[in-house]
Write a protein that holds these residues in place. Structure first.
Motif, PDB file in Angstrom:
ATOM      1  N   PHE A 228       0.649  -0.715   0.081  1.00 44.98           N
ATOM      2  CA  PHE A 228       0.090  -0.306   0.282  1.00 44.98           C
ATOM      3  C   PHE A 228       0.518   1.528  -0.004  1.00 44.98           C
ATOM      4  CE2 PHE A 228      -3.640  -2.337   0.963  1.00 44.98           C
ATOM      5  CZ  PHE A 228      -4.791  -2.053   0.524  1.00 44.98           C
ATOM      6  N   GLN A 229       1.979   1.165   0.288  1.00 41.99           N
ATOM      7  CA  GLN A 229       2.969   2.365   0.459  1.00 41.99           C
ATOM      8  C   GLN A 229       2.779   3.152  -1.293  1.00 41.99           C
ATOM      9  OE1 GLN A 229       5.074   2.951   3.238  1.00 41.99           O
ATOM     10  NE2 GLN A 229       5.187   5.407   2.043  1.00 41.99           N
ATOM     11  N   PRO A 230       3.020   2.693  -2.551  1.00 40.78           N
ATOM     12  CA  PRO A 230       2.494   4.166  -3.591  1.00 40.78           C
ATOM     13  C   PRO A 230       1.554   4.575  -3.690  1.00 40.78           C
ATOM     14  CG  PRO A 230       3.200   1.413  -4.480  1.00 40.78           C
ATOM     15  CD  PRO A 230       2.859   1.854  -2.354  1.00 40.78           C
ATOM     16  N   ILE A 231       0.253   4.026  -2.567  1.00 39.65           N
ATOM     17  CA  ILE A 231      -0.917   4.415  -2.498  1.00 39.65           C
ATOM     18  C   ILE A 231      -0.463   6.107  -0.878  1.00 39.65           C
ATOM     19  CG2 ILE A 231      -3.492   4.960  -1.309  1.00 39.65           C
ATOM     20  CD1 ILE A 231      -3.754   2.468  -2.638  1.00 39.65           C
ATOM     21  N   ALA A 232       0.092   5.550  -0.112  1.00 37.29           N
ATOM     22  CA  ALA A 232       0.236   6.380   0.512  1.00 37.29           C
ATOM     23  C   ALA A 232       1.115   7.310   0.518  1.00 37.29           C
ATOM     24  CB  ALA A 232       1.027   5.532   1.820  1.00 37.29           C
ATOM     25  N   ASP A 233       1.559   6.891  -0.599  1.00 37.02           N
ATOM     26  CA  ASP A 233       3.046   8.528  -1.384  1.00 37.02           C
ATOM     27  C   ASP A 233       2.152   9.084  -1.733  1.00 37.02           C
ATOM     28  OD1 ASP A 233       5.007   7.542   0.829  1.00 37.02           O
ATOM     29  OD2 ASP A 233       6.005   5.935  -1.197  1.00 37.02           O
ATOM     30  N   SER A 234       1.039   8.909  -2.501  1.00 38.95           N
ATOM     31  CA  SER A 234       0.541   9.100  -3.783  1.00 38.95           C
ATOM     32  C   SER A 234      -0.490  11.053  -3.786  1.00 38.95           C
ATOM     33  CB  SER A 234      -1.110   8.612  -4.426  1.00 38.95           C
ATOM     34  OG  SER A 234      -2.153   7.943  -3.907  1.00 38.95           O
ATOM     35  N   ARG A 235      -0.479  11.426  -4.362  1.00 43.68           N
ATOM     36  CA  ARG A 235      -1.298  12.538  -4.467  1.00 43.68           C
ATOM     37  C   ARG A 235      -3.494  11.957  -4.378  1.00 43.68           C
ATOM     38  NH1 ARG A 235       2.617  14.375  -8.074  1.00 43.68           N
ATOM     39  NH2 ARG A 235       1.559  14.184  -9.412  1.00 43.68           N
ATOM     40  N   ALA A 236      -3.133  13.084  -3.710  1.00 43.77           N
ATOM     41  CA  ALA A 236      -5.083  12.592  -3.386  1.00 43.77           C
ATOM     42  C   ALA A 236      -6.219  13.090  -4.841  1.00 43.77           C
ATOM     43  CB  ALA A 236      -6.104  13.405  -2.145  1.00 43.77           C
ATOM     44  N   GLY A 237      -6.478  12.102  -5.688  1.00 49.04           N
ATOM     45  CA  GLY A 237      -7.450  12.307  -6.182  1.00 49.04           C
ATOM     46  C   GLY A 237      -7.282  11.403  -7.128  1.00 49.04           C
ATOM     47  N   LYS A 238      -6.743  11.766  -9.030  1.00 54.95           N
ATOM     48  CA  LYS A 238      -6.440  10.602 -10.304  1.00 54.95           C
ATOM     49  C   LYS A 238      -5.411   9.625  -9.748  1.00 54.95           C
ATOM     50  CE  LYS A 238      -8.610  13.324 -14.091  1.00 54.95           C
ATOM     51  NZ  LYS A 238      -8.268  13.889 -14.720  1.00 54.95           N
ATOM     52  N   GLU A 239      -4.015  10.377  -9.291  1.00 56.07           N
ATOM     53  CA  GLU A 239      -2.706   9.479  -8.847  1.00 56.07           C
ATOM     54  C   GLU A 239      -3.281   8.517  -8.209  1.00 56.07           C
ATOM     55  OE1 GLU A 239       1.821  10.266  -8.590  1.00 56.07           O
ATOM     56  OE2 GLU A 239       0.562  10.785  -6.122  1.00 56.07           O
ATOM     57  N   GLU A 240      -3.939   9.146  -7.077  1.00 54.08           N
ATOM     58  CA  GLU A 240      -4.359   8.134  -6.249  1.00 54.08           C
ATOM     59  C   GLU A 240      -5.131   6.852  -6.489  1.00 54.08           C
ATOM     60  OE1 GLU A 240      -7.343   7.435  -1.763  1.00 54.08           O
ATOM     61  OE2 GLU A 240      -6.121   9.275  -2.467  1.00 54.08           O
ATOM     62  N   VAL A 241      -5.823   7.160  -7.631  1.00 54.15           N
ATOM     63  CA  VAL A 241      -7.159   6.249  -7.683  1.00 54.15           C
ATOM     64  C   VAL A 241      -6.204   5.087  -8.847  1.00 54.15           C
ATOM     65  CG1 VAL A 241      -9.096   5.657  -9.322  1.00 54.15           C
ATOM     66  CG2 VAL A 241      -9.415   7.844  -7.546  1.00 54.15           C
ATOM     67  N   GLY A 242      -5.762   6.134  -9.684  1.00 56.99           N
ATOM     68  CA  GLY A 242      -4.851   5.107 -10.503  1.00 56.99           C
ATOM     69  C   GLY A 242      -3.862   3.896  -9.738  1.00 56.99           C
ATOM     70  N   ARG A 243      -3.332   3.886  -8.697  1.00 62.63           N
ATOM     71  CA  ARG A 243      -2.024   3.347  -8.328  1.00 62.63           C
ATOM     72  C   ARG A 243      -3.061   2.742  -7.723  1.00 62.63           C
ATOM     73  NH1 ARG A 243       2.399   7.155  -5.981  1.00 62.63           N
ATOM     74  NH2 ARG A 243       3.540   7.793  -8.168  1.00 62.63           N
ATOM     75  N   ALA A 244      -4.394   3.000  -6.412  1.00 62.18           N
ATOM     76  CA  ALA A 244      -4.719   1.845  -6.440  1.00 62.18           C
ATOM     77  C   ALA A 244      -5.343   0.906  -7.182  1.00 62.18           C
ATOM     78  CB  ALA A 244      -6.396   2.798  -6.159  1.00 62.18           C
ATOM     79  N   ALA A 245      -6.288   1.060  -8.301  1.00 62.52           N
ATOM     80  CA  ALA A 245      -6.490   0.211  -9.393  1.00 62.52           C
ATOM     81  C   ALA A 245      -5.239  -0.693  -9.408  1.00 62.52           C
ATOM     82  CB  ALA A 245      -7.021   0.716 -10.975  1.00 62.52           C
ATOM     83  N   ALA A 246      -4.376  -0.370 -10.078  1.00 65.10           N
ATOM     84  CA  ALA A 246      -3.326  -1.062 -10.290  1.00 65.10           C
ATOM     85  C   ALA A 246      -3.049  -2.188  -8.957  1.00 65.10           C
ATOM     86  CB  ALA A 246      -1.801  -0.171 -10.456  1.00 65.10           C
ATOM     87  N   LEU A 247      -2.786  -1.340  -7.743  1.00 60.45           N
ATOM     88  CA  LEU A 247      -2.750  -2.456  -6.293  1.00 60.45           C
ATOM     89  C   LEU A 247      -3.084  -3.338  -6.708  1.00 60.45           C
ATOM     90  CD1 LEU A 247      -1.194  -3.282  -4.175  1.00 60.45           C
ATOM     91  CD2 LEU A 247      -2.530  -1.600  -2.939  1.00 60.45           C
TER      92      LEU A 247
END
Length: 334
Positions: free
Chosen positions: A231-250
């Motif tokens: 989950f570290q990529p989500i923790a390091d992401s900016r809220a919004g599209k970046e977080e959504v994209g990283r969550a989908a990949a994870l």
């Protein structure tokens, strides 16, 4: 309380064990948390109302799943988008809890928080709120602990988690309520074990859990560190599209993990249990649970006879379907 806790409502389950009953009541495929099983409000709406006396509504967030959007959007129309944690898929309670904690840490460094399943029923909601306050007070004084709400077991139930209480925690932690260390935790024991636990006076776990955000994360990291790392990529992401994209990949490759089985059973030294005897708790995860809750409902909330009969009939029909499915499976060649 001289601090302001948060609440997380877990509303991302599939509700597969109640699918037939939910379909009869709602007329569509909505999961149970978006269905009015008891009365005129959905279970999610009832949970929100129940928490309002213990937690400020603007400090409540919701864990949901993307595929349920058509059901949760109307119910959460008044909730700020930042307080709706939309998981790309259902990957179990561990992922729902961890993702919600990462969202909370965006708001505060290390908040006190409690998690609440959206499929519970309490006949005495004031007693429930009192117990939640006691759990928060315990966590405030003992930030090293995660505090579970436990209730007196009524039968040798194999579908619940069980808690064997240990020594009492410091007397002033839970106020007027009794708080104990956890000697051992069992998740869905065998029939023989459940009977032994019942005879020893062990408690049912309600899966209402309070703690500091980082205490939760430390507990997960101590048992399944690879999940926290993923989950570290989500923790390091900016809220919004970046977080959504990283969550989908994870979530495409994330395993399904159960918080009780994967975490709680392996770290009893981090746990305490607050005994809540008089709130009339019920788990609405099965037809039997719904029917048991109906019997416990206070007179002012008693269901009309027609609705009560409809619930009973739907529950009976679902059990017949399950029995027929098991019989068919048993007849298949192996």
């Amino acid at each position: 309380m001289n601090f302001r806790p948060w609440g997380v409502i877990l509303a991302g389950g599939k509700g597969s064990r109640l699918r037939t009953l939910s379909r009869v009541i709602s007329g569509d495929s909505r999961p149970k948390q978006f269905c009015a099983l008891l009365g005129s409000e959905s279970l999610l709406a009832r949970t929100r109302g129940r928490l309002a006396s213990a937690i400020s509504p603007n400090r409540t967030i919701f864990s949901v799943v993307k595929e349920h959007e058509r059901f949760y959007r109307p119910e959460l129309a008044d909730v700020d988008e930042s307080k709706i944690v939309v998981q790309p898929a259902n990957r179990g309670t561990t992922a729902a809890i961890l993702y919600s904690l990462l969202r909370l840490i965006r708001f505060e460094k290390d908040p006190v928080v409690a998690f609440f399943p959206a499929d519970h029923h309490f006949t005495d909601e004031m007693q429930f709120a009192h117990a939640v306050d006691g759990a928060f007070e315990t966590v405030h004084k003992r930030p090293d602990l995660l505090v579970l709400l436990g209730v007196r077991a009524e039968k040798a139930e194999m579908e619940y988690g069980w808690i064997e209480p240990g020594p009492m925690v410091d007397n002033d932690c839970g106020g007027s309520l009794s708080v104990f260390r956890v000697h051992r935790f069992w998740e869905k024991p065998s029939a023989a074990t459940a009977q032994a636990l019942l005879s020893r006076g062990c408690l049912w776990n309600t899966f209402v859990i309070a703690g500091r955000a980082h205490t939760f994360i430390e507990a997960i990291e101590s048992t399944i560190p690879q999940t926290v790392a993923s989950f570290q990529p989500i923790a390091d992401s900016r809220a919004g599209k970046e977080e959504v994209g990283r969550a989908a990949a994870l979530y495409d490759s994330l395993p399904t993990e159960d918080f009780s089985r994967e975490v709680l059973t392996h770290c009893p030294e981090r746990l305490a249990v607050l005994r809540m005897d008089d709130a009339g708790w019920g788990d609405l995860g099965t037809p039997e649970g719904v029917l048991a809750a109906m019997k416990k409902m206070v007179p002012a909330e008693r269901l009309p006879p027609a609705q009560a009969f409809g619930l009973w009939l739907a529950a009976y029909r679902q059990r017949l379907e399950e029995a027929a499915g098991k019989a068919t499976a048993a007849e298949q060649p192996h």
